[in-house]
Write an enzyme that holds these catalytic residues in place. Structure first.
Site, PDB file in Angstrom:
ATOM      1  N   ASP A 102       0.858  -1.177   0.000  1.00 15.08           N
ATOM      2  CA  ASP A 102       0.000   0.000   0.000  1.00 15.08           C
ATOM      3  C   ASP A 102       0.903   1.238   0.000  1.00 15.08           C
ATOM      4  O   ASP A 102       2.092   1.157   0.329  1.00 15.08           O
ATOM      5  CB  ASP A 102      -0.875  -0.041   1.254  1.00 15.08           C
ATOM      6  CG  ASP A 102      -1.730   1.192   1.433  1.00 15.08           C
ATOM      7  OD1 ASP A 102      -2.325   1.642   0.438  1.00 15.08           O
ATOM      8  OD2 ASP A 102      -1.786   1.713   2.555  1.00 15.08           O
ATOM      9  N   ASP A 104      -0.277   5.071   0.946  1.00 14.72           N
ATOM     10  CA  ASP A 104      -0.534   6.065   1.987  1.00 14.72           C
ATOM     11  C   ASP A 104      -0.443   5.465   3.381  1.00 14.72           C
ATOM     12  O   ASP A 104      -1.053   4.427   3.666  1.00 14.72           O
ATOM     13  CB  ASP A 104      -1.917   6.684   1.784  1.00 14.72           C
ATOM     14  CG  ASP A 104      -2.008   7.447   0.473  1.00 14.72           C
ATOM     15  OD1 ASP A 104      -1.824   8.668   0.487  1.00 14.72           O
ATOM     16  OD2 ASP A 104      -2.243   6.798  -0.569  1.00 14.72           O
ATOM     17  N   GLU A 111      -1.219  10.712   4.152  1.00 13.23           N
ATOM     18  CA  GLU A 111      -2.375  10.385   3.321  1.00 13.23           C
ATOM     19  C   GLU A 111      -2.458  11.485   2.262  1.00 13.23           C
ATOM     20  O   GLU A 111      -2.773  12.640   2.571  1.00 13.23           O
ATOM     21  CB  GLU A 111      -3.654  10.351   4.150  1.00 13.23           C
ATOM     22  CG  GLU A 111      -3.740   9.198   5.126  1.00 13.23           C
ATOM     23  CD  GLU A 111      -3.977   7.864   4.436  1.00 13.23           C
ATOM     24  OE1 GLU A 111      -4.660   7.851   3.382  1.00 13.23           O
ATOM     25  OE2 GLU A 111      -3.489   6.842   4.942  1.00 13.23           O
ATOM     26  N   GLY A 192      -5.112   2.948  -3.404  1.00 16.22           N
ATOM     27  CA  GLY A 192      -6.379   3.596  -3.692  1.00 16.22           C
ATOM     28  C   GLY A 192      -6.189   5.083  -3.895  1.00 16.22           C
ATOM     29  O   GLY A 192      -7.156   5.811  -4.100  1.00 16.22           O
ATOM     30  N   ASP A 258      -2.111  -0.848   5.855  1.00 17.34           N
ATOM     31  CA  ASP A 258      -2.497  -0.346   7.174  1.00 17.34           C
ATOM     32  C   ASP A 258      -3.989  -0.198   7.404  1.00 17.34           C
ATOM     33  O   ASP A 258      -4.427   0.008   8.528  1.00 17.34           O
ATOM     34  CB  ASP A 258      -1.842   1.016   7.419  1.00 17.34           C
ATOM     35  CG  ASP A 258      -2.451   2.102   6.545  1.00 17.34           C
ATOM     36  OD1 ASP A 258      -2.504   1.922   5.306  1.00 17.34           O
ATOM     37  OD2 ASP A 258      -2.883   3.136   7.087  1.00 17.34           O
ATOM     38  N   ASN A 261      -9.053  -1.363   3.686  1.00 12.65           N
ATOM     39  CA  ASN A 261      -8.999  -1.577   2.247  1.00 12.65           C
ATOM     40  C   ASN A 261      -7.886  -2.538   1.848  1.00 12.65           C
ATOM     41  O   ASN A 261      -7.869  -3.068   0.733  1.00 12.65           O
ATOM     42  CB  ASN A 261      -8.799  -0.227   1.547  1.00 12.65           C
ATOM     43  CG  ASN A 261      -8.931  -0.317   0.047  1.00 12.65           C
ATOM     44  OD1 ASN A 261      -9.844  -0.949  -0.458  1.00 12.65           O
ATOM     45  ND2 ASN A 261      -8.015   0.314  -0.671  1.00 12.65           N
TER      46      ASN A 261
END
Length: 311
Positions: A102, A104, A111, A192, A258, A261
């Site tokens: 991932d 962010d 983020e 995402g 984290d 998602n």
């Protein structure tokens, strides 16, 4: 050298950065904590077959058990060694052929959408939505669409400014990726978030491939919409499975994230690690990093520090 060389058992555990933890001394030392954990495991019908420090990792404890429910193991060991960086595995721990991360709050400390929203004076509003989405309280696609809509009219050049001024790789990210790649691991950044951020971040850290969303732009301004399909939890999982299939049969895979998602991706990997994660991600993972930076992954894979590659 495998982290599990010389150990036999159906369940293997690595717990890293113990000697570096002042709480080890404060709570009676490593031996006392191990004894307490052993007693708690025996109360659950689980017996530690072997335990030893890995010489080449310095402060990483390796434990082998002949059997046991990994979920019970994680709970008991968390109670006795927290905060620590830990991995519970039902297969031999080795350097993965595929690493999927991932972005962010994992590969980077921020983020992106929250920081970008700050330039529009909307950080508090957007951050609240982000937090609920990461906790799994909101549908990811709906939450993302809502947040992107709030950015309509923001200049595209603001993205470059945000990237330069606000976005920083997580400590240890470059070393982690460089070391894995030096050992033949294919690395993928899947997020995402947005290509506007993910592409330069991946280049800076050293990832081989990027999967992300695309922000709509017209006349030099964000349209408030996304272009093309949305990278959600199902896509993250699918990316991991497809990349693994491309590399061959039964390759070892590692995923890290984290938020809620990331859960399907973490569960689909040979090992899923939750990085300073929200409860849903932590509960779904095979292990977690709560203390160290991203080089803790290298400890948990049993890679000697002298073999790390500076990124």
């Amino acid at each position: 050298m495998s982290a599990t060389a010389g150990f036999s058992g159906d369940v293997l555990v690595l717990i890293a950065r113990l000697i570096a933890d002042p709480a080890v001394l404060e709570r009676g030392g490593l031996e006392a904590r191990l004894d307490a954990a052993s007693a708690a495991l025996e109360a659950q019908g689980l017996r530690i077959a072997a335990a030893a420090m890995l010489d080449f990792c310095g402060d990483t404890l390796q434990i082998a058990l002949p059997d046991g429910d990994p979920a019970v193991l994680r709970r008991v060991l968390d109670e006795h060694f927290s905060p620590a960086d830990l991995l519970v595995s039902t297969r031999e721990i080795e350097v993965p052929r595929l690493f999927v991360s991932d972005m962010d709050s994992t590969a980077i400390e921020q983020e992106c959408i929250d920081e970008l929203a700050d330039f529009a004076g909307l950080k508090e509003q957007v951050s609240a939505i982000t937090e609920r989405a990461m906790e799994g309280e909101l549908d990811f696609v709906s939450a993302l669409t809502e947040r992107v809509k709030l950015l309509a009219g923001l200049g595209e050049d603001t993205v470059a400014t945000c990237l330069a001024e606000r976005i920083r790789p997580t400590a240890g990210a470059r070393t982690l990726i460089a070391t894995l790649k030096a050992r033949g691991c294919h690395t993928v950044l899947v997020t995402g978030g947005f290509h506007h951020f993910a592409d330069p971040v991946a280049e800076q850290i050293g990832f081989d491939h990027v999967v992300a969303n695309r922000l709509g732009v017209a006349g030099g301004k964000l349209t408030g919409a996304l272009v093309g399909g949305i990278t959600d939890s199902a896509v993250k999982r699918q990316v991991l499975l497809e990349e693994a299939e491309r590399l061959g049969d039964n390759v070892a895979t590692l995923a890290i994230g984290d938020g809620a998602n990331d859960v399907p991706m973490l569960q689909a990997a040979s090992w899923g690690i939750a990085y300073r994660a929200k409860p849903k991600a932590r509960d779904a993972a095979d292990g977690w990093i709560d203390r160290g930076d991203l080089t803790a992954v290298l400890h948990l894979l049993g890679i000697p520090r002298e073999d790390w590659v500076a990124g």
